[in-house]
Design an enzyme around this catalytic site. Structure first.
Site, mmCIF file in Angstrom:
data_model
loop_
_atom_site.group_PDB
_atom_site.id
_atom_site.type_symbol
_atom_site.label_atom_id
_atom_site.label_comp_id
_atom_site.label_asym_id
_atom_site.label_seq_id
_atom_site.Cartn_x
_atom_site.Cartn_y
_atom_site.Cartn_z
ATOM 1 N N ASP A 287 0.786 -1.245 0.000
ATOM 2 C CA ASP A 287 0.000 0.000 0.000
ATOM 3 C C ASP A 287 0.817 1.294 0.000
ATOM 4 O OD1 ASP A 287 -1.471 -2.145 0.857
ATOM 5 O OD2 ASP A 287 -2.274 -1.172 2.628
ATOM 6 N N GLU A 457 -10.452 -2.458 4.474
ATOM 7 C CA GLU A 457 -9.124 -1.904 4.734
ATOM 8 C C GLU A 457 -9.023 -0.505 4.118
ATOM 9 O OE1 GLU A 457 -6.405 -5.897 4.782
ATOM 10 O OE2 GLU A 457 -6.664 -5.028 2.817
HETATM 11 C C1 FRU Z 1 -3.832 -3.659 2.720
HETATM 12 C C2 FRU Z 1 -3.194 -4.054 4.039
HETATM 13 C C3 FRU Z 1 -3.557 -3.071 5.105
HETATM 14 C C4 FRU Z 1 -2.429 -3.214 6.076
HETATM 15 C C5 FRU Z 1 -1.257 -3.442 5.154
HETATM 16 C C6 FRU Z 1 -0.204 -4.336 5.729
HETATM 17 O O1 FRU Z 1 -3.194 -4.128 1.608
HETATM 18 O O2 FRU Z 1 -3.594 -5.356 4.377
HETATM 19 O O3 FRU Z 1 -4.822 -3.271 5.667
HETATM 20 O O4 FRU Z 1 -2.261 -2.079 6.863
HETATM 21 O O5 FRU Z 1 -1.780 -4.018 3.989
HETATM 22 O O6 FRU Z 1 0.927 -4.332 4.941
#
Ligand code: FRU
Length: 738
Positions: A287, A457
């Site tokens: 992300d 998320e």
């Molecule tokens: C989304 C996620 C988020 C988390 C991150 C961990 O892709 O699962 O929810 O903060 O990646 O790397």
């Protein structure tokens, strides 16, 4: 006794000594089917030893006899401890079988005279138990106990143990707490990686003081080395740097190849590295995080693993750009700490010093992902170059929600407070704060609305104007459950009054991008008012296969930066996301082609003179009588990606089933990737190709499809096909990209 007898007796004595090698002592094999002799705390281990796996657990194998200790009773979230009675250490080694998770809080511990001597976790995440050995020669004659602990919730939050025995022989092929010691005099320690090797857990210490938290690194164990990663040790010059492997195999081929070096080649194995998209310099990225503008610089942080090309060790990597076109790499901004790994979050500029870290401090708000997920903050007063974590972190926790993460914060002028949108399992919860340190719950959104087929998320709440009216848009990424499988970003359109978000009545779920590779994207904060755009970037990947895509020394790119706009597509309001206008500055040279009336088929044989697989093609298709049509990019091997406009069904499909390398995951190319299409008189197409990515924008981003591809040669021709009737293809331009 004559001489002969003496010799015979001596030989006999030697043989006897050999034979009386002391036998093993079983400390516990759980074969009584009870925990008699153990103190049982919590419910994770159940009332009696297990006879294998529990419901919902994969097959448990490799234990001895009928019973073992298994803390999956009640699932991964249950916690508990088994404490043995005291015993005396009488042999050189303690052997035991172990499996389960690799978390810090799923372990078996040896406590000698009240002091912890060993704490060991499984060497891989596995339901197959393996031998492990503790060397206890130094503790011989002393009194000891063993504790088997599961204090971890969530995935792999359990431990398996069996057959604990004292012995004079080592059963394990693992060396526990294996140390590599360096007198630091160079910039890096280079570690050989094999993505298929299990993770080794490695602690770094400098002159005996542990630095940070242990790293999970897939150190190559066989002949096969995929690539190398550097551990930066420049600042420890002249000191003793030790890497302690929680376990290393005696047969590991490369332990002694781990070496110091002043150089590291950051760019190799580049076949699929895009040229005009943001990528990490090396290592894994997911992300985009904390995007914020300050003093002429656009900051882009990102979920980052500096120790390999697979997800692990979440840090915030950091890049900056002055023009949203070229990116400069900066050192890692945030590294894991005792509260956990650094998961996704956002950054704001505190213009009025509400938090007390200084006027215009850059403040990062992120999830600390440890035993539980909590929200933490860190501030920078040097334009994001260095961050200090707030001493009273975490600032927000809720022990009752396991998926509690990805804070996105903005200043809401009307209610004079910071607003945080937070993903809370299957809803988004909004919190308010005057100072970014104390947060109070305002409201919760999402029950029964939109898609709930996966975890929610990475939310983002922001206003967009439409016809002079303000609408609030809420982005929610979801995984799995995307319209074409795996990860995708849905959105809601509505109103926000400083407390509650209310969604307008629409046909949810709505998706920002119907392609399979645009996830977890959010908007930039503090974009200058004179610019006023809502700038968006997403992670160009999908959790369905992100950990197995072909590139090795780096993994993942971000999407083109896009400008979010509310538009009416003829049927309903949509969030359009065309590429920002700066994208056109990256065109290097181009070719304009003649308009073409296509009946049946038309091929542009050679896309560009110097085709490096980094280009944009734009054209407008005007179908006569609503005829369906398609176009495809093809390379000399026939590998291709198809874009099919079915105007009968009103669907735009992308077919990447013959696009090149697809066999790394059964989930990658099995089906058509569909987007709803509103019938129009003309379709203005912009198609961006950058080595391993395709981004298709229809009518200024009203319909978007972002999809990765891994062709083994560049796509160098474009073919249009029409089954019935004809289409006119106009304003065809092909641009090479910088
Ligand atoms: C989304 C996620 C988020 C988390 C991150 C961990 O892709 O699962 O929810 O903060 O990646 O790397």
């Amino acid at each position: 006794m004559n001489k002969k007898q003496i010799i015979c007796n001596a030989i006999l004595a030697l043989v006897l000594i050999g034979c009386t090698t002391k036998s093993d002592i079983t400390i516990e094999d759980f074969e009584s089917g009870t925990f008699d002799g153990w103190t049982v705390e919590g419910d994770a281990f159940g009332a009696t030893p297990a006879t294998g796996g529990y419901q919902g657990q994969q097959n448990v194998e490799g234990f001895s006899g009928k019973f073992l200790a298994n803390s999956f009773n009640g699932g991964d979230d249950s916690r508990g401890t088994l404490i043995s009675k005291e015993f005396t250490i009488e042999r050189d080694y303690i052997n035991f079988l172990i499996g389960g998770g690799m978390h810090e809080d799923t372990y078996i511990e040896l406590v000698v005279d009240g002091k912890s001597v060993y704490k060991s976790r499984s060497v891989v995440e596995s339901e197959t138990l393996q031998w492990m050995t503790w060397d206890v020669r130094e503790s011989k004659g002393k009194s000891a106990i063993i504790r088997i602990v599961d204090n971890q919730r969530g995935g792999w939050g359990h431990i398996l143990v069996d057959q604990i025995e004292q012995s004079n022989t080592e059963k394990s092929v693992f060396m526990v707490d294996h140390k590599l010691v360096f007198e630091a005099d160079k910039k890096y320690i280079l570690v050989p990686i094999d993505d298929d090797a299990p993770e080794s857990l490695i602690t770094l210490d400098v002159d005996g003081a542990v630095v940070g938290v242990p790293m999970y690194i897939r150190v190559a164990q066989t002949e096969k080395i995929g690539y190398w990663v550097p551990i930066d040790i420049e600042k420890y010059k002249g000191k003793k740097v030790t890497l302690t492997f929680a376990h290393a195999k005696k047969t590991d081929k490369h332990l002694n190849d781990i070496k110091q070096s002043d150089t590291f080649n950051f760019n190799y194995n580049e076949a699929y590295r895009p040229s005009y998209h943001h990528t990490p310099q090396y290592g894994w990225m997911n992300d985009p995080n904390g995007m914020v503008y300050l003093d002429g610089e656009y900051h882009l942080f990102y979920q980052y693993n500096p120790y390999g090309s697979r997800w692990a060790n979440m840090h915030w990597g950091h890049s900056v750009s002055k023009d949203l076109k070229k990116w400069e790499y900066l050192p890692v901004a945030l590294a894991p700490d005792s509260l956990g790994a650094i998961f996704s979050g956002s950054a704001v500029i505190d213009k009025n010093n509400t938090a007390g870290f200084g006027r215009d401090a850059m403040i990062a708000i992120y999830t600390s992902a440890g035993k539980s997920q909590t929200q933490s903050i860190a501030y920078s007063t040097d334009k994001g170059r260095t961050f200090t974590k707030y001493e009273h972190n975490p600032v927000l926790s809720d022990p009752n929600i396991a998926d509690f993460r990805d804070p996105k914060v903005f200043w809401h002028d009307a209610s004079r407070q910071w607003i945080m949108s937070l993903a809370t399992s299957q809803t988004i919860t909004f919190y308010g704060s005057a100072n970014l340190k104390e947060w109070n719950k305002l409201s919760e959104f999402g029950k029964g609305l939109g898609s709930h087929e996966g975890v929610w998320e990475c939310p983002d709440l922001f206003p967009l104007s439409y016809n002079g009216q303000t609408k609030w848009v809420l982005f929610v990424s979801i995984n799995p459950g995307g319209p074409n499988g795996g990860s995708a970003t849905q959105y809601f359109i509505g109103s926000f009054d400083g407390k509650t978000f209310k969604a307008d009545d629409m046909d949810y779920p709505l998706w920002l991008d119907y392609g399979r590779d645009n996830y977890a994207g959010v908007t930039w904060s503090n974009v200058p008012a004179k610019d006023g755009r809502h700038l968006f970037i997403g992670w160009m990947n999908n959790w369905d296969y992100a950990n197995s895509v072909p590139p090795v020394d780096f993994s993942s790119a971000n999407t083109l930066i896009r400008e979010l706009k509310l538009v009416h597509n003829g049927k309903y309001l949509v969030v359009a996301n065309p590429p920002i206008s700066e994208t056109t500055d990256m065109r290097r040279d181009g070719e304009k082609l003649e308009n073409k009336q296509v009946e049946k088929t038309y091929t542009i044989e050679k896309l560009l003179k110097d085709n490096q697989g980094t280009y944009e093609i734009e054209f407008t298709v005007k179908p006569k009588n609503e005829n369906s049509f398609e176009f495809k990019l093809v390379n000399i091997k026939g590998e291709n990606i198809r874009f099919v406009f079915d105007l009968k069904k009103n669907i735009l499909s992308v077919d990447r089933s013959k696009s090149g390398i697809i066999d790394f995951s059964a989930n990658f190319a099995q089906a058509m990737i569909n987007a709803p299409l509103v019938t129009k008189a003309a379709y203005k197409i912009r198609l961006f190709v950058d080595k391993s990515s395709t981004e298709l924008f229809v009518n200024d981003g009203e319909v978007v499809q972002t999809n990765q591809v891994f062709p083994t040669e560049v796509y160098n021709s474009l073919t249009f096909d029409v089954n019935d009737g004809s289409i006119s293809v106009e304003d065809i331009n092909i641009y090479n990209f910088k």
